[in-house]
Design a protein around this motif. Structure first.
Motif, mmCIF file in Angstrom:
data_model
loop_
_atom_site.group_PDB
_atom_site.id
_atom_site.type_symbol
_atom_site.label_atom_id
_atom_site.label_comp_id
_atom_site.label_asym_id
_atom_site.label_seq_id
_atom_site.Cartn_x
_atom_site.Cartn_y
_atom_site.Cartn_z
ATOM 1 N N CYS A 36 0.847 -1.193 0.000
ATOM 2 C CA CYS A 36 0.000 0.000 0.000
ATOM 3 C C CYS A 36 0.882 1.243 0.000
ATOM 4 C CB CYS A 36 -0.883 -0.033 1.260
ATOM 5 S SG CYS A 36 -1.916 1.410 1.524
ATOM 6 N N GLY A 37 0.366 2.326 -0.518
ATOM 7 C CA GLY A 37 1.098 3.587 -0.460
ATOM 8 C C GLY A 37 1.348 4.050 0.965
ATOM 9 N N LEU A 38 0.554 3.553 1.902
ATOM 10 C CA LEU A 38 0.721 3.920 3.311
ATOM 11 C C LEU A 38 1.619 2.950 4.070
ATOM 12 C CD1 LEU A 38 -2.963 4.953 4.165
ATOM 13 C CD2 LEU A 38 -1.050 6.425 3.516
ATOM 14 N N THR A 39 2.122 1.911 3.399
ATOM 15 C CA THR A 39 2.958 0.903 4.049
ATOM 16 C C THR A 39 4.145 1.507 4.808
ATOM 17 O OG1 THR A 39 2.253 -0.787 2.493
ATOM 18 C CG2 THR A 39 4.294 -1.221 3.673
ATOM 19 N N PRO A 40 4.758 2.608 4.340
ATOM 20 C CA PRO A 40 5.844 3.202 5.128
ATOM 21 C C PRO A 40 5.435 3.608 6.549
ATOM 22 C CG PRO A 40 5.959 3.991 2.876
ATOM 23 C CD PRO A 40 4.666 3.212 3.004
ATOM 24 N N GLN A 41 4.123 3.624 6.846
ATOM 25 C CA GLN A 41 3.693 3.899 8.221
ATOM 26 C C GLN A 41 4.200 2.835 9.189
ATOM 27 O OE1 GLN A 41 -0.349 5.010 9.102
ATOM 28 N NE2 GLN A 41 -0.495 6.397 7.351
ATOM 29 N N TYR A 42 4.624 1.671 8.668
ATOM 30 C CA TYR A 42 5.222 0.661 9.544
ATOM 31 C C TYR A 42 6.387 1.252 10.344
ATOM 32 C CZ TYR A 42 3.012 -3.796 8.157
ATOM 33 O OH TYR A 42 2.156 -4.856 7.982
ATOM 34 N N THR A 43 7.154 2.138 9.731
ATOM 35 C CA THR A 43 8.288 2.764 10.423
ATOM 36 C C THR A 43 7.804 3.516 11.657
ATOM 37 O OG1 THR A 43 9.524 2.947 8.364
ATOM 38 C CG2 THR A 43 10.211 4.391 10.175
ATOM 39 N N GLY A 44 6.785 4.333 11.495
ATOM 40 C CA GLY A 44 6.237 5.094 12.609
ATOM 41 C C GLY A 44 5.556 4.216 13.643
ATOM 42 N N LEU A 45 4.912 3.152 13.184
ATOM 43 C CA LEU A 45 4.268 2.230 14.125
ATOM 44 C C LEU A 45 5.311 1.549 15.003
ATOM 45 C CD1 LEU A 45 1.588 0.602 11.789
ATOM 46 C CD2 LEU A 45 1.169 2.213 13.671
ATOM 47 N N GLU A 46 6.416 1.117 14.389
ATOM 48 C CA GLU A 46 7.482 0.483 15.174
ATOM 49 C C GLU A 46 8.105 1.497 16.135
ATOM 50 O OE1 GLU A 46 10.019 -2.306 16.796
ATOM 51 O OE2 GLU A 46 8.215 -2.610 15.609
ATOM 52 N N GLN A 47 8.280 2.717 15.671
ATOM 53 C CA GLN A 47 8.839 3.786 16.523
ATOM 54 C C GLN A 47 7.919 4.032 17.724
ATOM 55 O OE1 GLN A 47 8.882 7.605 14.501
ATOM 56 N NE2 GLN A 47 10.704 8.229 15.623
ATOM 57 N N LEU A 48 6.623 4.098 17.485
ATOM 58 C CA LEU A 48 5.648 4.310 18.556
ATOM 59 C C LEU A 48 5.672 3.138 19.537
ATOM 60 C CD1 LEU A 48 3.413 6.483 19.138
ATOM 61 C CD2 LEU A 48 1.823 4.919 18.027
ATOM 62 N N HIS A 49 5.729 1.928 18.996
ATOM 63 C CA HIS A 49 5.794 0.724 19.831
ATOM 64 C C HIS A 49 7.031 0.756 20.733
ATOM 65 C CE1 HIS A 49 5.438 -3.471 20.973
ATOM 66 N NE2 HIS A 49 6.680 -3.671 20.588
ATOM 67 N N GLU A 50 8.177 1.053 20.160
ATOM 68 C CA GLU A 50 9.419 1.091 20.933
ATOM 69 C C GLU A 50 9.414 2.211 21.960
ATOM 70 O OE1 GLU A 50 12.733 1.218 18.233
ATOM 71 O OE2 GLU A 50 12.191 -0.708 17.323
ATOM 72 N N GLN A 51 8.898 3.371 21.570
ATOM 73 C CA GLN A 51 8.892 4.537 22.453
ATOM 74 C C GLN A 51 8.081 4.305 23.722
ATOM 75 O OE1 GLN A 51 7.505 8.087 20.472
ATOM 76 N NE2 GLN A 51 7.475 9.298 22.346
ATOM 77 N N PRO A 63 -3.160 -7.733 9.671
ATOM 78 C CA PRO A 63 -3.094 -7.723 8.214
ATOM 79 C C PRO A 63 -4.475 -7.905 7.578
ATOM 80 C CG PRO A 63 -1.395 -9.137 9.123
ATOM 81 C CD PRO A 63 -2.312 -8.770 10.250
ATOM 82 N N CYS A 64 -4.698 -7.159 6.498
ATOM 83 C CA CYS A 64 -5.986 -7.193 5.808
ATOM 84 C C CYS A 64 -5.749 -7.043 4.314
ATOM 85 C CB CYS A 64 -6.873 -6.066 6.333
ATOM 86 S SG CYS A 64 -8.470 -5.950 5.502
ATOM 87 N N ASN A 65 -6.352 -7.903 3.525
ATOM 88 C CA ASN A 65 -6.206 -7.882 2.069
ATOM 89 C C ASN A 65 -7.466 -7.342 1.401
ATOM 90 O OD1 ASN A 65 -4.664 -8.432 -0.286
ATOM 91 N ND2 ASN A 65 -5.859 -10.279 -0.640
ATOM 92 N N GLN A 66 -8.283 -6.621 2.139
ATOM 93 C CA GLN A 66 -9.596 -6.209 1.665
ATOM 94 C C GLN A 66 -9.569 -4.957 0.783
ATOM 95 O OE1 GLN A 66 -12.216 -6.084 5.027
ATOM 96 N NE2 GLN A 66 -13.958 -6.694 3.815
ATOM 97 N N PHE A 67 -8.478 -4.231 0.771
ATOM 98 C CA PHE A 67 -8.412 -2.982 0.010
ATOM 99 C C PHE A 67 -7.487 -3.152 -1.184
ATOM 100 C CE2 PHE A 67 -9.405 -1.947 4.432
ATOM 101 C CZ PHE A 67 -10.611 -1.289 4.263
ATOM 102 N N MET A 68 -8.084 -3.431 -2.339
ATOM 103 C CA MET A 68 -7.362 -3.597 -3.607
ATOM 104 C C MET A 68 -6.279 -4.677 -3.535
ATOM 105 S SD MET A 68 -7.226 0.303 -5.072
ATOM 106 C CE MET A 68 -6.391 -0.233 -6.551
ATOM 107 N N GLY A 69 -6.479 -5.690 -2.710
ATOM 108 C CA GLY A 69 -5.554 -6.811 -2.644
ATOM 109 C C GLY A 69 -4.144 -6.428 -2.248
ATOM 110 N N GLN A 70 -4.008 -5.458 -1.349
ATOM 111 C CA GLN A 70 -2.685 -4.926 -1.005
ATOM 112 C C GLN A 70 -1.972 -5.686 0.114
ATOM 113 O OE1 GLN A 70 -3.365 -0.675 -0.581
ATOM 114 N NE2 GLN A 70 -3.296 -0.424 -2.786
#
Length: 163
Positions: A36-51, A63-70
């Motif tokens: 997904c175009g928003l996949t780079p949010q994983y970086t921020g999610l991991e940062q938030l988790h660690e913080q 994980p969800c494949n419901q939006f355009m098979g992403q």
């Protein structure tokens, strides 16, 4: 029954509940996708988790494949992608649906909660976020465009874990 008691498998397929996965801690639940175009949010999610991990907080990826098979991959492919590409250490669940007749019961509950604009209902896209308290109650809902490092989201997490 609290959403924490609803059965959901971990990404490795082992049976669990949301409460076991969160460890009874406040959590940010996020429907994730690897292509997904928003996949780079994983970086921020991991940062938030660690913080906030030391203060009793976790992020949980659903994980969800419901939006355009992403999110087309197998559990093994999802785990490898998240680990190798983004260094994800937060827990992940099995691939689920978040909208419609096949929506996982957790999301059937979550989507009744309105966002900041007062709108409840279907998840709009990948990376929609729900902040839950340790008791499973939904504290806030953030639409996909709100990044994990957005001041409003971080402030909400700080409030729930204590500063």
């Amino acid at each position: 029954m609290s959403i924490l008691d609803i059965p959901i498998a971990r990404l490795d397929g082992s049976p669990s509940t949301l409460g076991e996965i969160t460890g009874g801690r406040p959590a940010l639940l996020v429907n994730v996708a690897s292509k997904c175009g928003l996949t780079p949010q994983y970086t921020g999610l991991e940062q938030l988790h660690e913080q906030f991990a030391e203060r009793g907080f976790t992020v949980v990826g659903l994980p969800c494949n419901q939006f355009m098979g992403q999110e087309p991959g197998t559990a093994e492919e999802i785990a490898e992608f998240c680990s190798a590409t983004y260094g994800v250490t937060f827990p992940m669940t099995e691939k689920i649906e978040v909208n419609g007749d096949g929506a996982h019961p957790i999301y059937a509950e979550l989507t009744t909660v309105p966002d900041q604009a007062g709108e409840a209902g279907d998840v709009q896209w990948n990376f929609e976020k729900f902040l839950i308290a340790a008791d499973g109650s939904v504290v806030s809902r953030f639409r996909p465009a709100v990044t994990p490092v957005d001041e409003e989201l971080v402030t909400a997490v700080e409030r729930i874990v204590g500063t």
